[in-house]
Design an enzyme around this catalytic site. Structure first.
Site, PDB file in Angstrom:
ATOM      1  N   HIS A 125      -6.756   3.031  -7.729  1.00 48.12           N
ATOM      2  CA  HIS A 125      -8.149   3.065  -7.273  1.00 48.12           C
ATOM      3  C   HIS A 125      -9.028   3.780  -8.304  1.00 48.12           C
ATOM      4  CE1 HIS A 125      -6.280   3.131  -2.994  1.00 48.12           C
ATOM      5  NE2 HIS A 125      -6.841   1.941  -3.133  1.00 48.12           N
TER       6      HIS A 125
ATOM      7  N   LYS B 253      -5.290  -0.943  10.551  1.00 46.81           N
ATOM      8  CA  LYS B 253      -4.308  -0.093   9.880  1.00 46.81           C
ATOM      9  C   LYS B 253      -4.119   1.206  10.660  1.00 46.81           C
ATOM     10  CE  LYS B 253      -4.936  -1.797   5.135  1.00 46.81           C
ATOM     11  NZ  LYS B 253      -5.343  -1.459   3.772  1.00 46.81           N
TER      12      LYS B 253
ATOM     13  N   ARG C  92      -4.667  -6.884  -7.987  1.00 44.97           N
ATOM     14  CA  ARG C  92      -3.373  -6.558  -8.575  1.00 44.97           C
ATOM     15  C   ARG C  92      -2.575  -7.810  -8.900  1.00 44.97           C
ATOM     16  NH1 ARG C  92      -2.586  -2.265  -3.923  1.00 44.97           N
ATOM     17  NH2 ARG C  92      -3.926  -3.875  -3.080  1.00 44.97           N
TER      18      ARG C  92
ATOM     19  N   SER D  30      -1.402   2.074  -1.857  1.00 48.62           N
ATOM     20  CA  SER D  30      -1.359   3.272  -1.010  1.00 48.62           C
ATOM     21  C   SER D  30      -0.120   3.247  -0.122  1.00 48.62           C
ATOM     22  CB  SER D  30      -2.606   3.337  -0.129  1.00 48.62           C
ATOM     23  OG  SER D  30      -3.753   3.434  -0.921  1.00 48.62           O
TER      24      SER D  30
HETATM   25  P1  ADP Z   1      -4.497  -0.881  -0.324  1.00 46.29           P
HETATM   26  O1  ADP Z   1      -4.370  -0.247   1.024  1.00 46.29           O
HETATM   27  O2  ADP Z   1      -3.997  -2.301  -0.411  1.00 46.29           O
HETATM   28  O3  ADP Z   1      -4.023  -0.033  -1.475  1.00 46.29           O
HETATM   29  P2  ADP Z   1      -7.385  -0.415  -0.306  1.00 46.29           P
HETATM   30  O4  ADP Z   1      -8.127  -1.018   0.830  1.00 46.29           O
HETATM   31  O5  ADP Z   1      -7.287   1.049  -0.327  1.00 46.29           O
HETATM   32  O6  ADP Z   1      -6.007  -1.142  -0.500  1.00 46.29           O
HETATM   33  O7  ADP Z   1      -7.990  -0.913  -1.702  1.00 46.29           O
HETATM   34  C1  ADP Z   1      -9.345  -0.936  -2.020  1.00 46.29           C
HETATM   35  C2  ADP Z   1      -9.541  -1.815  -3.222  1.00 46.29           C
HETATM   36  O8  ADP Z   1      -8.780  -1.305  -4.312  1.00 46.29           O
HETATM   37  C3  ADP Z   1      -9.096  -3.263  -3.060  1.00 46.29           C
HETATM   38  O9  ADP Z   1     -10.021  -4.079  -3.759  1.00 46.29           O
HETATM   39  C4  ADP Z   1      -7.740  -3.287  -3.733  1.00 46.29           C
HETATM   40  O10 ADP Z   1      -7.421  -4.574  -4.200  1.00 46.29           O
HETATM   41  C5  ADP Z   1      -7.968  -2.307  -4.867  1.00 46.29           C
HETATM   42  N1  ADP Z   1      -6.741  -1.701  -5.363  1.00 46.29           N
HETATM   43  C6  ADP Z   1      -5.817  -0.999  -4.673  1.00 46.29           C
HETATM   44  N2  ADP Z   1      -4.822  -0.579  -5.486  1.00 46.29           N
HETATM   45  C7  ADP Z   1      -5.113  -1.050  -6.736  1.00 46.29           C
HETATM   46  C8  ADP Z   1      -4.452  -1.000  -8.010  1.00 46.29           C
HETATM   47  N3  ADP Z   1      -3.276  -0.407  -8.154  1.00 46.29           N
HETATM   48  N4  ADP Z   1      -5.054  -1.591  -9.066  1.00 46.29           N
HETATM   49  C9  ADP Z   1      -6.241  -2.237  -8.891  1.00 46.29           C
HETATM   50  N5  ADP Z   1      -6.894  -2.346  -7.730  1.00 46.29           N
HETATM   51  C10 ADP Z   1      -6.353  -1.761  -6.653  1.00 46.29           C
END
Ligand code: ADP
Length: 169
Positions: free
Chosen positions: A17, A41, A90, A128
């Site tokens: 993130h 979630k 990703r 996450s």
């Molecule tokens: P998650 O629970 O799948 O980690 P979030 O809702 O917290 O996802 O993610 C917010 C945004 O950050 C989304 O657009 C997700 O695709 C992106 N994201 C999450 N992890 C990564 C990563 N490792 N690299 C790039 N983008 C990411």
């Protein structure tokens, strides 16, 4: 002025993130990082805790603000005079979901553009949920999340394990 929003659950925030946040902060004049409550979630951290962790992690970025919201992302964007949504991608597995969301948001608010940033290679596997799983089974998460996040995740995992033990689960 180019104003963008980077929405997510951030439960917890990871270096994946933060990589997107730092890159987006260089691409847009102002960036709002917004923790959205996701009713589907079962979160490890409250929205307030996630906002606080993100604020700490983004303190060095002067054009980044962190806050929380609920409801439709497009409503948040319109109310805050924002016309760019930043998403991280990703793998192909993200694409299907994000593609549908972007098209739906376009239908709801045609003036808002979704911009996808491809993950940095080293964070391709990082999510996450994987961080929480690795921590639960005692693995090292130091390279996946900032130190203050790692501390909180381990404390929460330990509390969960203690509560299971006391219930005899
Ligand atoms: P998650 O629970 O799948 O980690 P979030 O809702 O917290 O996802 O993610 C917010 C945004 O950050 C989304 O657009 C997700 O695709 C992106 N994201 C999450 N992890 C990564 C990563 N490792 N690299 C790039 N983008 C990411």
């Amino acid at each position: 002025m180019s104003r963008a929003v980077y929405p997510g659950s951030f439960d917890p925030p990871t270096y994946g993130h933060l990589d997107i946040i730092e890159r987006a902060s260089r691409s847009f004049e102002a960036l709002k990082v917004v923790v959205f409550e996701n009713v589907q979630k079962d979160p490890m951290f409250t929205v307030e805790e996630r906002v606080s962790l993100l604020k700490d992690a983004c303190a060095h970025l002067p054009n980044v603000e962190v806050e929380s919201s609920y409801g439709l992302l497009v409503d948040y964007a319109c109310a805050n005079d924002i016309n760019i949504v930043v998403k991280g991608l990703r793998a192909v597995s993200d694409f299907d979901f994000e593609f549908k969301m972007a098209l739906m948001n376009k239908k709801l608010a045609p003036e808002i553009e979704t911009v996808f940033m491809i993950t940095s290679l080293k964070y391709l596997y990082l999510s996450s949920s994987l961080v929480k799983e690795v921590a639960y089974y005692g693995g090292c998460i130091q390279e996946l999340v900032p130190p203050q996040v790692a501390k909180k995740v381990f404390a929460r995992v330990q509390a969960e394990k203690n509560s299971k033990t006391s219930k005899g689960v």
